[in-house]
Structure formats: C-alpha cells, structure tokens
Design an enzyme around this catalytic site. Structure first.
Site, PDB file in Angstrom:
ATOM      1  N   ASP A 808      -3.555-107.044  10.225  1.00 33.92           N
ATOM      2  CA  ASP A 808      -2.905-107.324  11.646  1.00 33.92           C
ATOM      3  C   ASP A 808      -4.200-106.728  13.066  1.00 33.92           C
ATOM      4  O   ASP A 808      -3.485-108.093  13.802  1.00 33.92           O
ATOM      5  CB  ASP A 808      -2.646-105.629  12.134  1.00 33.92           C
ATOM      6  N   LYS A 812      -4.565-110.522  15.684  1.00 30.79           N
ATOM      7  CA  LYS A 812      -4.851-110.516  16.798  1.00 30.79           C
ATOM      8  C   LYS A 812      -6.298-111.258  17.323  1.00 30.79           C
ATOM      9  O   LYS A 812      -6.456-111.681  18.476  1.00 30.79           O
ATOM     10  CB  LYS A 812      -5.237-109.148  17.569  1.00 30.79           C
TER      11      LYS A 812
END
Length: 952
Positions: A808, A812
C-alpha cells in the site's frame, strides 16, 4: 341552395363569385335555377333526422331566444327523439348571476376600456361537459366587471377521444375524394355534441334549444358536403365555412351553460364582427381593424348592457362577407384581436400547461415555468418551435400593450406566464435574468459555400440566397466569416439535397474556375438558441453559454447573433442536441454548477461519503450554488440508477429493493446520457476493475474522482492515457485521497510545481496502520501484540499482512513519483516487507497472527538498536527525485525528528524543494479512516465544482 348560400354569405343570397362557386358545387344547371336541396339531402342519409328550423346556425344566440319561439312543434318532437335516447342529467344549480346594470344607459357603440378582460379556453378545456361547466364557473366567479370568453372546438378526452376540428378536416377531405365515409364523421360529430349537451345542460329548455340548432347545422353541412362529394372537389371558402362549426357548437354550449348558472350572457358569432384579409403568402390573415370596430359597435348595439360575452374562436369573414378562418393558432388570435378591439386590460389563455417553459420539459426535466417574458422573447421562442403564442397572435395585444397570461386550466394555483412589454417584464425580474429560454430545431442540414475567390466580391451572398429563395427553400440560420471566404446556412433536412443541388448548378462556373472551392452539405445538425431580451448590452452571456457547451464536450459548427441580441444561435451535432440543451439550461437555470454523481463502492468509505453529501447538499445549493445529485450507486454485484436522483435518506433501502445486476459500462452510459451536463463517477473501491473503465468514462464526458490507488500506481501506459485525456480535454481526474486520505498531499505537490518550485525529495509515513504500530511499539510489549491491538481497533485490513507487506505504501510512492515526473512502475520500487518470509505463504490471517510471536525477537533487536542510538523506528516511503528512485523501508530517525513526534495513526509527509531546502515543508494529520478519506473525496468533488464554474 338558399340555405347553403345564406350560411356561406349574408342572410340574403347575393350573386357573388363565392355564390357562383356554391352554385357550381350544388349542381345549379342554369343562371338563377336552383337545385332541389331536398333531393341532395335524401342522398346523404344521416343517423338522426335533421330539424328544418327557420334560422341559420350563424344567427346570434341571445337570452331572448326561447325554444317555443324558435321551433315548430314538429321540430321540438324531432329534437326530443334525439334527446330521449339516453338518461339525462338534472339541470345545473346556479352558482352566481351576472346582472346588467339596470341604470346603465343605452349606448350607440361598444364601451371599450380596461374594465374588459378576455378569457380564451382551448380544446382540452372544452373536451367534456364537466370541463365546460368548470370553465363557466371560473369566468362567472371572476370579479372583473366585463368579460369576453373565446372558446375553441371541443378537444379529445379518454371518455371521448374524438377531436372535433380533426374530424371536420377529415370529413372535408373525404367528401372532396367522394368517400361517403364523411357521413360517419358527421354522425360522430352529432353524437359527441348531443351527448355532451345532455350531460352539461340536463333536461332543460337550453338542451332543446341547442340540439335543435345542432340538427339544423348538421343538415346544412350534410347538404354542403354532399355537394362537395358530387363535384369531387372542395374550395377554400367551402372548407373554411365547414371547419368553423366546431367553435360555433362549443360557444353555444358554453353560453347555455352560463345562462343555466344564472349569468346574463350574450353569444357572439365572431363572423359578425371580425373582418380579415389574407396575407400575401396565404399563411395568415391581417385584421381590418376599422371595419371590425364598426361591426363590433353594431353588434353591441343589439346586445346593450351585456357584461359577459361568449365568442367563437378561429372564425371570421373576409371583406366580401365570406366565412374564413384565422389560420394557425386561430382561437388564440381571436382572443388577442378581441382584446385589442375591446381595449381590454388583460388576456388570459387557458390551456393544459402551466405556462411557457425555459426549455422543452420532455428534453429537460428541470425546465422551469417562466413567470414573465416579453413579446419579442415570445416571438423568438415560437420561431424555434417552443410551445408559445404564434408571433402574429401577439401583434394585436402588443399594439395596445395588453398583457397575455398563459395559464393551466387544470392547475389553477399556478400563476402561469405573463407575456407583456419590457417594462412590465423588468418589474418581475428586476434585471436579474438575462436568458429566458432555450430551444432547438432538430435535424437540419448545414450548407457551406466557401472559396478564396469569394473574398471581397460583391453580390456573392445575394446570389446564394436568391438561388435558395427561388427554389422555395426556407433558411433557418445564417453565419458568415468576416473574411468573406465562407458563408454557411442551415435548412431543414428535407431541403438539404435540393439546396446543395441548386447552388452547385448556380456556381458551376465558379467551382470549375476554382473561385468557389466547394458547396458542402453537412447532415445531422441541430440549431440551439438562447433567447432573452435581457442579453442586450449584458457582458459575458455568450461566453457563459459557450463555456457551458465546452464543458459538456459539445463542439460548435457555426454561431450567429443579431445586433438586437435577443438570441444567440449555435449549430451543433444532432447527437449532442439534448446534452447541449441540458448543459446551457443547467448553467443558467438549475444552479451555477449542477453535478450528477455516480458512486462506485457503497462500502465504508462510499457510505460515509453519501452521508456527508446528504448533510451538506442543501447548504451547498443555498450558499455556493452547487447542485449535487447522486444519480447512481454501484457495488461489485448490483447497481441502482435514478434519472432525477437517489433519495439519500433511503438509499440503502432503494439499493436493496431496486438495484439491478451491475454492469459498469451501462452505469457509465446511464450517467453520460443524463440531462445534467456535469457528471462525475466517484470510485470508492480498492478494486482494479473500476480503474480499467476510467478512460472510457472520461471519453463519455464523465469526470473521475477516486481514493483508489490502482490507476495511479497501475500499468504506466494506462495511467498516461488517462492523464493525457485529462490534459487534452475539459474532463477532470481528481485523486487527492489516494495518498493522504483527507490530507492535501497531491494538492501540495501540484501547487509547488505550478508556482515554479522544484521538488527534490519526498519522504513520509504514508500508512495510518503502520504509523499506529510504530508510534505504539516501544512501550515494552512485543511487536505481535501491537499488531493484534491494531487489528482489534480496526486499523488494519482483515489480513494485517496487506498492510505489513508495504504494498500500500509502495502504491502511494509510485503515485507521488509519477506526480513529480518519474514514470516508474511498481516493480521499480524496492519494498521492505515486515511480514516474515515463512509467514508470507500461510493460508489464513488467523494462522499468520498465531505464528507472528515466533518472530518478535527479530523486531525487538531492531528496536533496541535504534533506542541505543537515541532513535525511533518508522516505516516510510521515499521519493528521491534527484536520483530518480523511490523506496519503501523501515528507517531510524532521531527522537527530535518530526517523524518521531507522531502519535496515534497520524500520517506525516515532508517535502524538500528548491525553496524548502533548509527545512522541509511538512504536512501532518490523520491519514486513514472512513471519515477523513470520505472528506478528502468530498473536497475533490467541490474542487471539481470550482473548476466547472462554482464560486470560490
């Protein structure tokens, strides 16, 4: 023949050309010799026998006409046989009486002035006995001193689908074609009016009077139609006489109903008053006002003191005394003509709509009923096909500045639309409304004539349009470039081929010589017009309209605006017709910024966003002129779509009961075809399936807002295609929530770069889950226990490995790197996973959690080493722009570092730039949770509204 000649002309037959035509059609064999009319009647057998009353149908119906004075006993018996065929209603109870002032003095002429008011009732208002009675009660209750009521022929109704005027026209056509079925039409007309009279008047002398007159008219019409059938032709004069009977009968019914209700009423056959002359093109008529005024005085002298007059619409006479009609919108024209003759203070047109709408409600469901408009605006909208008064209809009222109000007979509380002069209109709007309405002319063809040899050559435009005129083609719109290199104009689709053909023939020599390069015919076009007298000298109206069309992805082919500035006209593709109409209408009428929203993913974040929209939607509409409507909601399995919007109070119930199988392509098609011009899809999922549809949706004119990281960190080719679409169009892609949830991370990067700063390094704690774990880790408990606590508080995914593996955070980092110009793939970013190697392949999260304590020693060792150096452990993502790389890893930071000062699940991001090189720019705050993520998405939605024109 005497009966026919009398009805067509004056009471005394005269040897006019018109009567000679009647002689021919009736089979008169020699001058002065008349045919046996009874033999003609015998050939045309009717269902019911006709009464041979002595008077003609155009004779005034006054309150002094009693059945005993009008009918022989045999006639009354015939009328009685017709009336006794069905049970009758009892006579109506009088509700109010209008009594002429006994002290009123006898006058030679008609007293004109503002005490008169005109009411006109259309065919739908006259369609049944109940409607006629209600209309009569309405005008009797009107407190105006003096009233003239103009009525149309009876319209259709489910209980009686026969539309009288249509049947009469069909009857004339059949007779001229020698089709005896016209007798069936005549019988239907008789039946409709007899049955209506029974229900309206009950068993009464008024009923007997009406039926006797009706049967006499039927006999006259039968004889005349039989003559037409014998001759196999119909003249315009004969047709005009026949077609006007619908208005005669409805006016007689209305008069008798008013009399039963206690009113002192007079019947006016407007053929005794109105004298008109056909226009040169034959499409309309002009009023002979001087003669009509004289005839009005003469008529009123025979009905002195009457304050309620019921007049026939649609019919009049020509200067030769022959019956004629007022052509298109004839009954409305009758009302405005009588308003002018009586110098009335107001004219009310009663119909079945609330008034004039800002656009066609069938195309724009949000169209509003206009409270007021000027005569010129009514003309403009009528030209473009709007359901407004015909331009010629308004002329008599405009001459004497008489307001015309269009009202709904079936919705009396609605005030309707008042058509008046500019001064009265400005009193209503106070200069606040510039554009009143929008209309389209669909399916037109654009003809374009261009060539360098046309520049500066006199007479080119004249040659083009005279050629088109000579071909009998009407031009809808004209546009010419100032360079004179091209002239284009629009014509109806049916005229397109002929227009191109005659111009190619006319300019054949110029085309051969190269002076004219081409005569092009472009099909599939539509004319869109904005109309408003308030546009005069008002800056920015055209720009606002063009901007609305551009933002709705509508391309313009041609533009035209006259110096009067009453309308702005554009030519667009037919396929964009409704979308363009809705776009400009929404821009001027719905709100400054209407946005139709589709939510994909009504899970935790999506449901929270829906709640936030529900709580703010009214304030946004009121304070910021932003009109947000949720049009659809889609999950992975089903979807709910609502044309006018989902009820946010009950969306869950609607979703459960009304949703259909999910198809994201159909979901996008539904939004793209919605009447709201600005549409956005908000993807609140973590799935890569919606992301694959972004480009297609954007091509359909749909904006994209998402906290979903799959597009921003997915395949580079797909990402670049979406960003290119964003740059090359007015379609927006907002993704603030992908990195910092509700924190302004992406906005900060954009603003730094747009203001000329250069980002060199971005590093941050980008996971709220990992922020909580490492902010807490170090209190003496083992790492596995901290992870279990985070899971129990809902900070982690159901399987904590989805957070601890660093994917995750890597997504980003990829999003931030691409924003800084580093076109990296996920595979280019090294990621340090915090999931021990032996546990990465275990099948369940439960097994993972149960075995995690086995590896606490490894993490404890890294923590002690950091503490020994006065540092803390933080899991960070880094974008090193200078070295063109991104990384995700567990790093050590001094306890004085901002990253070491975090608490809870906060995120923190530091930007090192050319300007912020000594001390980084730091953004800190909650970076996870449904509320803040939904808030970030909501902020993107409002940012979209600002881009689309909402006030800041």
């Amino acid at each position: 023949a005497g009966r026919v000649a009398c009805c067509l002309g004056e009471h005394t037959p005269c040897p006019s050309s018109f009567e000679q035509g009647a002689d021919m059609m009736l089979g008169r064999s020699a001058v002065g010799q008349r045919p046996n009319i009874n033999s003609l009647k015998e050939r045309a057998v009717l269902v019911a026998p006709a009464a041979s009353v002595a008077h003609c149908s155009h004779k005034p119906l006054s309150s002094s006409h009693e059945p005993s004075a009008l009918l022989k006993s045999s006639d009354r018996r015939k009328a009685g046989r017709v009336l006794n065929s069905r049970p009758l209603r009892q006579p109506a109870v009088a509700v109010k009486a209008i009594v002429a002032d006994a002290a009123a003095k006898t006058v030679e002429g008609c007293p004109r002035g503002a005490h008169w008011q005109i009411h006109k009732f259309g065919g739908t208002c006259m369609a049944t006995a109940d409607r006629i009675r209600e209309a009569a009660k309405l005008v009797i209750a009107d407190p105006a001193d003096s009233k003239v009521i103009v009525v149309s022929a009876m319209g259709s109704h489910p209980s009686s689908p026969l539309k009288v005027t249509d049947v009469i026209l069909n009857m004339i056509s059949r007779a001229a074609k020698q089709d005896n079925a016209f007798l069936l039409d005549l019988a239907q007309l008789q039946e409709k009016h007899v049955e209506t009279a029974k229900l309206l008047l009950g068993q009464s002398k008024e009923l007997t009077e009406f039926v006797a007159r009706l049967l006499d008219d039927i006999a006259n019409l039968k004889a005349m139609l039989q003559a037409m059938s014998i001759a196999g032709m119909s003249t315009e004069a004969f047709a005009d006489y026949v077609v006007g009977h619908g208005e005669l009968w409805s006016a007689q019914l209305f008069t008798l109903c008013c009399r039963q209700l206690g009113a002192d009423v007079a019947f006016m056959d407007t053929r005794e008053v109105l004298v008109v002359t056909p226009t040169s093109d034959g499409t309309s008529v002009d009023l002979n006002e001087e003669v009509s005024n004289e005839k009005l005085d003469a008529w009123y002298s025979r009905h002195t003191g009457k304050k309620l007059i019921v007049a026939t619409g649609f019919i009049a006479k020509n200067p030769e005394g022959q019956a004629t009609t007022l052509r298109r919108n004839g009954s409305d024209f009758s009302a405005t003509i009588l308003g002018a003759l009586f110098r009335s203070s107001h004219i009310t047109i009663w119909t079945d709509v609330d008034g004039v709408y800002s656009a066609d409600p069938r195309k724009v469901p949000e169209a509003v009923c206009l409270p007021s408009m000027t005569y010129h605006e009514a003309w403009e909208l009528a030209y473009f096909g709007a359901n407004v008064l015909h331009p010629r209809t308004t002329l008599p009222a405009m001459k004497y500045q008489i307001p015309i109000t269009i009202r709904n007979f079936f919705n009396l509380p609605s005030p309707g639309t008042c058509v008046s002069d500019l001064a009265k209109d400005q009193e209503v709007y106070q200069g606040k409304v510039t554009v009143k309405g929008f209309a389209t002319i669909d399916n037109v063809v654009l003809i374009n004539v261009e060539g360098t040899g046309m520049v500066g050559v006199p007479g080119i435009a004249s040659a083009i349009f005279s050629t088109v005129r000579d071909a009998g083609i009407n031009v809808v719109m004209i546009s010419q470039a100032s360079s004179e290199q091209s002239i284009c104009f629009a014509v109806k689709k049916s005229d397109g081929d002929q227009a191109a053909r005659v111009l190619q023939k006319r300019f054949a020599d110029s085309i051969s010589a190269g002076r004219v390069s081409a005569v092009q015919k472009i099909e599939g076009c539509c004319v869109l017009a904005a109309v408003g007298q308030g546009m005069v000298n008002r800056k920015g109206v055209a720009a606002t309209m063009m901007s609305a069309l551009a933002k709705a992805n509508v391309n313009l082919k041609a533009i035209a605006q006259g110096s009067s500035e009453y309308n702005i006209t554009v030519l667009i593709d037919q396929k964009d017709s409704e979308r363009a109409l809705r776009a400009v209408h929404s821009r001027f009428y719905l709100s400054n910024t209407p946005i139709g929203v589709g939510i994909v993913g009504p899970g935790l974040i999506g449901a929270t966003l829906l709640q936030q929209i529900k709580e703010q939607v009214e304030e946004l509409r009121r304070e910021f002129a932003i009109d947000i409507r949720v049009l659809g909601i889609a999950s992975s399995k089903k979807m709910l779509m609502k044309e006018t919007g989902v009820d946010l109070d009950y969306w869950k119930e609607q979703f459960e009961s009304e949703a259909v199988e999910c198809d994201l392509k159909k979901f996008g098609d539904f939004l793209s075809n919605n009447y709201i011009p600005n549409r956005a899809i908000i993807d609140c999922t973590a799935s890569d399936v919606p992301a694959t549809n972004y480009l297609h949706w954007m091509k359909q004119g749909i904006h994209i807002i998402t906290p979903n990281k799959k597009l921003g960190s997915g395949p580079l080719e797909q990402y670049q295609a979406v960003r290119k679409m964003q740059r090359d169009s007015y379609i927006h892609f907002f993704y603030e929530g992908t990195v910092g949830a509700g924190l302004p991370i992406m906005a900060t990067v954009k603003q730094l770069q747009e203001t000329g700063d250069r980002v060199t390094l971005i590093e941050g704690i980008l996971s709220g889950t990992l922020s909580y774990i490492f902010n807490t880790y170090g209190d003496g408990r083992p790492f596995s226990e901290i992870v279990a606590e985070a899971k129990s508080k809902g900070y982690t995914e159901p399987d904590p490995r989805d957070d601890l593996n660093g994917t995750d955070v890597a997504r980003k980092v990829a999003i931030l790197a691409r924003e800084c110009g580093l076109m990296v793939e996920m595979s280019d970013i090294p990621v340090e996973s915090l999931v021990p190697e032996p546990l990465r392949a275990v099948k369940s999260s439960e097994e993972y959690m149960s075995r995690l304590p086995e590896f606490d020693k490894d993490m404890d060792a890294r923590l002690k080493a950091a503490e020994a150096s006065g540092e803390v452990l933080r899991y960070v993502g880094v974008v090193d722009v200078t070295n063109n790389k991104g990384t995700v890893e567990l790093r050590r930071y001094p306890k004085a570092h901002p990253f070491a000062q975090l608490s809870g699940s906060d995120n923190i991001i530091a930007f090192t730039t050319a300007r912020y090189h000594k001390q980084p720019l730091v953004v800190r705050g909650p970076g996870a949770g449904a509320d803040v993520t939904a808030g970030g998405v909501f902020a993107d939605l409002l940012r979209l509204a600002a881009y689309l024109g909402a006030p800041s």
